[in-house]
Write an enzyme that holds these catalytic residues in place. Structure first.
Site, PDB file in Angstrom:
ATOM      1  N   HIS A   1       0.819  -1.208   0.000  1.00  0.00           N
ATOM      2  CA  HIS A   1       0.000   0.000   0.000  1.00  0.00           C
ATOM      3  C   HIS A   1       0.853   1.257   0.000  1.00  0.00           C
ATOM      4  CE1 HIS A   1       0.961  -0.588   4.262  1.00  0.00           C
ATOM      5  NE2 HIS A   1       0.658   0.684   4.473  1.00  0.00           N
TER       6      HIS A   1
ATOM      7  N   ASP B   1       0.383   5.047   1.888  1.00  0.00           N
ATOM      8  CA  ASP B   1      -0.393   5.536   3.021  1.00  0.00           C
ATOM      9  C   ASP B   1      -1.466   6.546   2.603  1.00  0.00           C
ATOM     10  OD1 ASP B   1       0.905   4.019   4.942  1.00  0.00           O
ATOM     11  OD2 ASP B   1       2.371   5.577   5.427  1.00  0.00           O
TER      12      ASP B   1
ATOM     13  N   HIS C   1       4.694  -0.087   0.198  1.00  0.00           N
ATOM     14  CA  HIS C   1       5.380  -0.783   1.285  1.00  0.00           C
ATOM     15  C   HIS C   1       4.463  -1.844   1.876  1.00  0.00           C
ATOM     16  CE1 HIS C   1       3.320   2.543   3.349  1.00  0.00           C
ATOM     17  NE2 HIS C   1       3.396   1.854   4.484  1.00  0.00           N
TER      18      HIS C   1
ATOM     19  N   ARG D   1       4.314   5.680  13.712  1.00  0.00           N
ATOM     20  CA  ARG D   1       4.335   6.321  12.392  1.00  0.00           C
ATOM     21  C   ARG D   1       3.979   7.794  12.493  1.00  0.00           C
ATOM     22  NH1 ARG D   1      -0.210   5.138   8.036  1.00  0.00           N
ATOM     23  NH2 ARG D   1      -1.194   6.798   9.259  1.00  0.00           N
TER      24      ARG D   1
END
Length: 289
Positions: free
Chosen positions: A114, A116, A267, A282
């Site tokens: 995906h 983000d 990623h 994150r």
């Protein structure tokens, strides 16, 4: 092979022939605006960079991320850490059997390839991860280069891709939030999040380089194409992107930091660490970085 650069005697260790570099000699707690500018230049070249042996304090991650530009909320639909609304706490340990069952060709139940937050109108420019707790084995993160994938397409496919737009829908990412037994607040947030449309090819404002924008967990189709045409072309482009020569794999140790250009890289996280705990924080930075 190590390459020296001027900023604070840093050294660069390339990880593959395509993307990824470890930057040695950096202490994120000592970085300033000049350091951040130098790191952005390295991101332009390598796509994703890694700093080992850094602080595990999410407050330090927030301070470091803010050097690159305005920080975004931790997640459009999930809360940040107490007192740190821009930091998402990912408790991704204790992998179950159902987590590794395939949902489709590029996705599993618990994780997926995906980019983000492409289901939002404005894409995060940078994503940063901080490893607080890592399992004794497994739990690596993979990255794949969407810029290299675009460059390697034949000219006719580049022209076609550059004319297309894709629909991104958070409901594809979070189908379990729509079940009758789901949290009503999460379900309402998801239903209020309207699908958005993004170009299939993006141009980087800093470099002028183009990359594909693929997100198998959010894209529901290509505007103007039938579902068969859309699924076939997206599968071709994703398979083309995920060949080994366009990927890098990072084995985490506690305190590691990863920084990458969010729109440029897919990623994924590897669900091979069983019941062991894994905690990753994150942060995301806005376009104006």
């Amino acid at each position: 092979m190590l390459k020296k650069i001027a900023e604070d005697c840093w050294k660069i260790r390339r990880l593959t022939g395509s993307i990824g570099a470890e930057i040695l000699g950096v202490d994120m707690r000592q970085c300033n605006a000049k350091s951040a500018a130098a790191l952005l230049d390295l991101l332009d070249e390598h796509g994703v960079i890694f700093l080992r042996g850094q602080s595990k304090d999410p407050g330090d991650l927030a301070d470091f991320a803010a050097l690159f530009g305005p920080m975004l909320p931790a997640h459009p639909m999930k809360p940040g850490l107490p007192g740190l609304p821009a930091i998402l706490g990912n408790e991704t340990g204790r992998v179950s059997d159902s987590d590794v069952q395939c949902r489709d060709i590029h996705n599993r139940q618990g994780t997926n390839w995906h980019v983000d937050c492409t289901f939002m109108p404005r894409l995060p420019a940078l994503s940063l991860l901080q490893a607080a707790v890592v399992p004794p084995h497994g739990g690596d993160t993979l990255f794949a280069d969407l810029r290299g994938a675009y460059d390697a397409l034949s000219a006719p496919l580049r022209r076609l891709a550059s004319e297309l737009h894709c629909r991104h829908d958070a409901r594809k990412l979070y189908p379990e939030w729509l079940r009758d037994d789901a949290d009503p607040e999460l379900r309402d947030k998801l239903l209020r999040t309207e699908p958005v449309t993004h170009p299939l090819v993006l141009e980087d404002a800093r470099t002028g380089r183009r990359s594909l924008l693929l997100n198998p967990n959010c894209i529901t189709g290509i505007v103007g194409l039938s579902q068969l045409e859309s699924d076939t072309l997206l599968s071709l482009l994703t398979t083309h992107t995920l060949i080994p020569e366009r990927t890098v794999r990072w084995r985490w140790t506690e305190g590691d930091i990863a920084i990458w250009s969010n729109p440029r890289l897919l990623h994924n996280y590897v669900l091979d660490h069983g019941a062991a705990e894994r905690r990753i924080y994150r942060a995301m930075v806005d376009h104006s970085a």
